[in-house]
Motif scaffolding. Structure first.
Motif, mmCIF file in Angstrom:
data_model
loop_
_atom_site.group_PDB
_atom_site.id
_atom_site.type_symbol
_atom_site.label_atom_id
_atom_site.label_comp_id
_atom_site.label_asym_id
_atom_site.label_seq_id
_atom_site.Cartn_x
_atom_site.Cartn_y
_atom_site.Cartn_z
ATOM 1 N N ALA A 1 0.824 -1.213 0.000
ATOM 2 C CA ALA A 1 0.000 0.000 0.000
ATOM 3 C C ALA A 1 0.856 1.260 0.000
ATOM 4 C CB ALA A 1 -0.929 -0.006 1.209
ATOM 5 N N GLN A 2 1.986 1.225 0.703
ATOM 6 C CA GLN A 2 2.854 2.392 0.766
ATOM 7 C C GLN A 2 3.463 2.734 -0.588
ATOM 8 O OE1 GLN A 2 5.659 1.468 3.865
ATOM 9 N NE2 GLN A 2 4.166 1.775 5.506
ATOM 10 N N ARG A 3 3.628 1.741 -1.452
ATOM 11 C CA ARG A 3 4.170 2.020 -2.781
ATOM 12 C C ARG A 3 3.178 2.799 -3.638
ATOM 13 N NH1 ARG A 3 6.171 -3.435 -2.508
ATOM 14 N NH2 ARG A 3 4.567 -4.165 -3.960
ATOM 15 N N GLY A 4 1.891 2.724 -3.315
ATOM 16 C CA GLY A 4 0.884 3.464 -4.060
ATOM 17 C C GLY A 4 0.783 3.052 -5.516
ATOM 18 N N ASP A 5 1.082 1.804 -5.792
ATOM 19 C CA ASP A 5 1.072 1.307 -7.167
ATOM 20 C C ASP A 5 -0.005 0.244 -7.312
ATOM 21 O OD1 ASP A 5 1.656 0.682 -9.766
ATOM 22 O OD2 ASP A 5 3.483 -0.457 -9.311
ATOM 23 N N GLY A 6 -1.260 0.683 -7.399
ATOM 24 C CA GLY A 6 -2.359 -0.257 -7.582
ATOM 25 C C GLY A 6 -3.213 -0.466 -6.365
ATOM 26 N N PHE A 7 -2.663 -0.144 -5.165
ATOM 27 C CA PHE A 7 -3.394 -0.401 -3.932
ATOM 28 C C PHE A 7 -3.256 0.765 -2.970
ATOM 29 C CE2 PHE A 7 -3.643 -5.076 -4.555
ATOM 30 C CZ PHE A 7 -4.941 -5.265 -4.113
ATOM 31 N N ALA A 8 -4.260 0.922 -2.133
ATOM 32 C CA ALA A 8 -4.201 1.816 -0.980
ATOM 33 C C ALA A 8 -5.007 1.166 0.136
ATOM 34 C CB ALA A 8 -4.757 3.198 -1.321
ATOM 35 N N ASN A 19 -7.798 0.582 -9.521
ATOM 36 C CA ASN A 19 -8.620 0.334 -10.697
ATOM 37 C C ASN A 19 -10.079 0.182 -10.283
ATOM 38 O OD1 ASN A 19 -9.940 -1.928 -12.571
ATOM 39 N ND2 ASN A 19 -8.448 -0.781 -13.787
ATOM 40 N N VAL A 20 -10.960 0.932 -10.951
ATOM 41 C CA VAL A 20 -12.372 0.948 -10.571
ATOM 42 C C VAL A 20 -13.012 -0.430 -10.717
ATOM 43 C CG1 VAL A 20 -14.633 1.925 -11.080
ATOM 44 C CG2 VAL A 20 -12.602 3.385 -11.150
ATOM 45 N N ARG A 57 -1.641 -2.637 -12.054
ATOM 46 C CA ARG A 57 -0.707 -1.679 -11.468
ATOM 47 C C ARG A 57 -0.022 -0.926 -12.599
ATOM 48 N NH1 ARG A 57 3.411 -5.958 -8.838
ATOM 49 N NH2 ARG A 57 4.338 -4.093 -7.927
ATOM 50 N N SER A 58 0.583 0.182 -12.295
ATOM 51 C CA SER A 58 1.202 0.995 -13.342
ATOM 52 C C SER A 58 2.522 0.426 -13.815
ATOM 53 C CB SER A 58 1.406 2.428 -12.832
ATOM 54 O OG SER A 58 2.222 2.427 -11.666
ATOM 55 N N SER A 59 3.195 -0.347 -12.977
ATOM 56 C CA SER A 59 4.477 -0.944 -13.370
ATOM 57 C C SER A 59 4.501 -2.401 -12.925
ATOM 58 C CB SER A 59 5.639 -0.189 -12.723
ATOM 59 O OG SER A 59 5.561 -0.244 -11.312
ATOM 60 N N GLY A 60 4.946 -3.282 -13.822
ATOM 61 C CA GLY A 60 5.035 -4.693 -13.474
ATOM 62 C C GLY A 60 3.746 -5.438 -13.729
ATOM 63 N N ARG A 61 3.796 -6.731 -13.423
ATOM 64 C CA ARG A 61 2.639 -7.594 -13.628
ATOM 65 C C ARG A 61 1.561 -7.320 -12.583
ATOM 66 N NH1 ARG A 61 5.870 -13.116 -13.526
ATOM 67 N NH2 ARG A 61 7.176 -11.794 -12.173
ATOM 68 N N ASP A 62 0.323 -7.628 -12.933
ATOM 69 C CA ASP A 62 -0.814 -7.350 -12.051
ATOM 70 C C ASP A 62 -0.697 -8.123 -10.742
ATOM 71 O OD1 ASP A 62 -1.741 -5.827 -14.111
ATOM 72 O OD2 ASP A 62 -3.358 -7.207 -14.693
ATOM 73 N N TYR A 63 -1.220 -7.525 -9.671
ATOM 74 C CA TYR A 63 -1.379 -8.251 -8.415
ATOM 75 C C TYR A 63 -2.469 -9.310 -8.590
ATOM 76 C CZ TYR A 63 1.035 -4.298 -6.168
ATOM 77 O OH TYR A 63 1.927 -3.334 -5.811
ATOM 78 N N VAL A 64 -2.348 -10.376 -7.831
ATOM 79 C CA VAL A 64 -3.392 -11.401 -7.778
ATOM 80 C C VAL A 64 -3.935 -11.417 -6.354
ATOM 81 C CG1 VAL A 64 -3.987 -13.822 -8.138
ATOM 82 C CG2 VAL A 64 -2.190 -12.751 -9.534
ATOM 83 N N MET A 65 -5.244 -11.300 -6.221
ATOM 84 C CA MET A 65 -5.875 -11.193 -4.904
ATOM 85 C C MET A 65 -6.864 -12.332 -4.695
ATOM 86 S SD MET A 65 -8.334 -8.132 -3.432
ATOM 87 C CE MET A 65 -7.036 -7.009 -2.943
ATOM 88 N N LEU A 66 -6.791 -12.920 -3.518
ATOM 89 C CA LEU A 66 -7.734 -13.965 -3.111
ATOM 90 C C LEU A 66 -8.594 -13.436 -1.979
ATOM 91 C CD1 LEU A 66 -8.783 -16.957 -2.884
ATOM 92 C CD2 LEU A 66 -6.929 -17.317 -1.251
ATOM 93 N N VAL A 67 -9.902 -13.608 -2.088
ATOM 94 C CA VAL A 67 -10.846 -13.260 -1.022
ATOM 95 C C VAL A 67 -11.550 -14.539 -0.596
ATOM 96 C CG1 VAL A 67 -12.835 -11.866 -0.364
ATOM 97 C CG2 VAL A 67 -11.177 -10.956 -2.006
ATOM 98 N N ALA A 68 -11.463 -14.871 0.679
ATOM 99 C CA ALA A 68 -12.050 -16.119 1.179
ATOM 100 C C ALA A 68 -12.667 -15.872 2.552
ATOM 101 C CB ALA A 68 -10.978 -17.201 1.260
ATOM 102 N N PRO A 69 -13.557 -16.768 3.004
ATOM 103 C CA PRO A 69 -14.169 -16.595 4.331
ATOM 104 C C PRO A 69 -13.135 -16.682 5.442
ATOM 105 C CG PRO A 69 -15.418 -18.162 2.998
ATOM 106 C CD PRO A 69 -14.137 -17.919 2.270
ATOM 107 N N ALA A 70 -13.304 -15.849 6.442
ATOM 108 C CA ALA A 70 -12.456 -15.895 7.629
ATOM 109 C C ALA A 70 -13.020 -16.905 8.614
ATOM 110 C CB ALA A 70 -12.375 -14.521 8.280
ATOM 111 N N PRO A 71 -12.168 -17.523 9.431
ATOM 112 C CA PRO A 71 -12.688 -18.457 10.441
ATOM 113 C C PRO A 71 -13.543 -17.724 11.467
ATOM 114 C CG PRO A 71 -10.357 -18.026 10.788
ATOM 115 C CD PRO A 71 -10.709 -17.412 9.471
ATOM 116 N N GLN A 72 -14.557 -18.386 11.949
ATOM 117 C CA GLN A 72 -15.446 -17.790 12.940
ATOM 118 C C GLN A 72 -14.787 -17.798 14.312
ATOM 119 O OE1 GLN A 72 -17.985 -16.131 12.263
ATOM 120 N NE2 GLN A 72 -19.631 -17.219 11.272
#
Length: 333
Positions: free
Chosen positions: A138-145, A156-157, A183-198
């Motif tokens: 996030a601190q790099r400000g390249d695709g994420f905050a 990216n919207v 992202r503006s430089s380099g290959r795209d980030y890959v993000m996984l969203v999954a359920p958190a344990p209860q």
């Protein structure tokens, strides 16, 4: 040298007793601890007893008086006995809190060592934990905050809309999914969203409500850990064989390894035979699978804030040793 604690711990839990009752006047006059330490500092009597003793752990309490105080009597012992169960419970809770805190800190430290970004979101969408790698991304400000609640915000919207949809899906009982974040430089980030344990502290009724999410962000441009060292120590490989296996795990072949190392193809094959013999692998493909599984499980960053660059070259470990990139042998100039 103090004989009182051992005798106190032989008493029933919650039983208070004074040393004037435990030891006769003759025994006190002969006791070295009582005469050489206890009395010289102005103390004459102790009232105490065991609070609890379980699974090799014990605790006791003792009140100590000087000559300026009256001797302990049965009423003093009864008062202390009424307090002892509450003091014991407070100590047990304190020990439990320390264990929970130590486990929590250990898990957080482990997650901070991961190269992948990791975020634990509550069902309301606020971040419960953000590891060091994600903060660095996030601190790099390249695709994420990260917003003020620690929730990731893809620049990216379309990626942000897709991420919000996956988090909502998880909250409603879905399984989440994977998306890419440009992202503006380099290959795209890959993000996984999954359920958190209860949480185990939630009631059965609460567990039927919305579910939090775990978010993992893979940065394909991040520098790898010292793979040669991991392979050499984890698989028992000689240094040359470990460098070859690291190169093969990075999708190189024998020819490119030999060229990068400045050795002949026969030397590369010698390292391959050594690696096969040490690991018990039958084929090169099986050897690569063994190495990749090991490197995957040991994918820990050297430092949470260190970001390796393609131009980074490690210093030689000894005079005459070849400098290597963090993830593959460096070609000779």
């Amino acid at each position: 040298m103090d004989p009182a604690p051992a005798l106190y711990l032989r008493q029933p839990v919650g039983k208070a007793l004074s040393t004037n009752r435990m030891f006769s006047p003759e025994e006190r006059e002969k006791d070295r601890f009582f005469n050489e330490f206890f009395r010289p500092i102005g103390l004459v009597e102790t009232l105490g007893g065991p609070l609890y003793s379980e699974q090799g752990s014990f605790a006791m309490i003792a009140l100590i008086r000087g000559e300026d105080r009256r001797p302990f009597d049965d009423e003093d012992a009864a008062r202390l006995e009424r307090l002892m169960p509450h003091i014991a419970r407070a100590l047990q809770l304190r020990r439990s809190f320390f264990r929970i805190d130590a486990r929590s800190l250990g898990l957080q430290a482990t997650l901070d060592r991961l190269q992948a970004g990791f975020i634990l979101l509550s069902y309301e969408g606020a971040a419960l934990f953000v590891n060091a790698a994600m903060r660095a991304i996030a601190q790099r400000g390249d695709g994420f905050a990260l917003d003020r609640n620690g929730r990731p915000l893809p620049a990216n919207v379309e990626a942000r809309q897709r991420f919000d949809a996956l988090v909502d899906d998880v909250a409603k009982g879905g399984v989440g999914g994977i998306l890419t974040v440009p992202r503006s430089s380099g290959r795209d980030y890959v993000m996984l969203v999954a359920p958190a344990p209860q949480p185990s502290t939630r009631s059965e009724w609460e567990r039927r409500g919305p579910v939090g999410s775990t978010v993992v962000v893979h940065d394909p441009e991040i520098g790898a850990a010292p793979t040669v060292d991991i392979l050499a120590q984890g698989l028992g490989l000689p240094n040359g064989a470990a460098r070859l296996v690291a190169s093969l795990a990075a999708a190189d072949d024998l020819k490119s390894f030999a060229k990068a190392e400045g050795v002949t193809i026969h030397t590369a094959r010698f390292h391959l035979r050594a690696a096969l013999a040490r690991t018990g692998a039958k084929t090169q493909a099986e050897l690569v699978r063994i190495a990749v599984r090991l490197l995957r499980d040991f994918a820990l960053a050297d430092s949470p804030t260190r970001q390796a660059k393609p131009a980074d070259v490690a210093k030689p470990a000894r005079p005459g040793a070849k400098a290597t990139l963090p993830d593959r042998p460096a070609p000779k100039n």
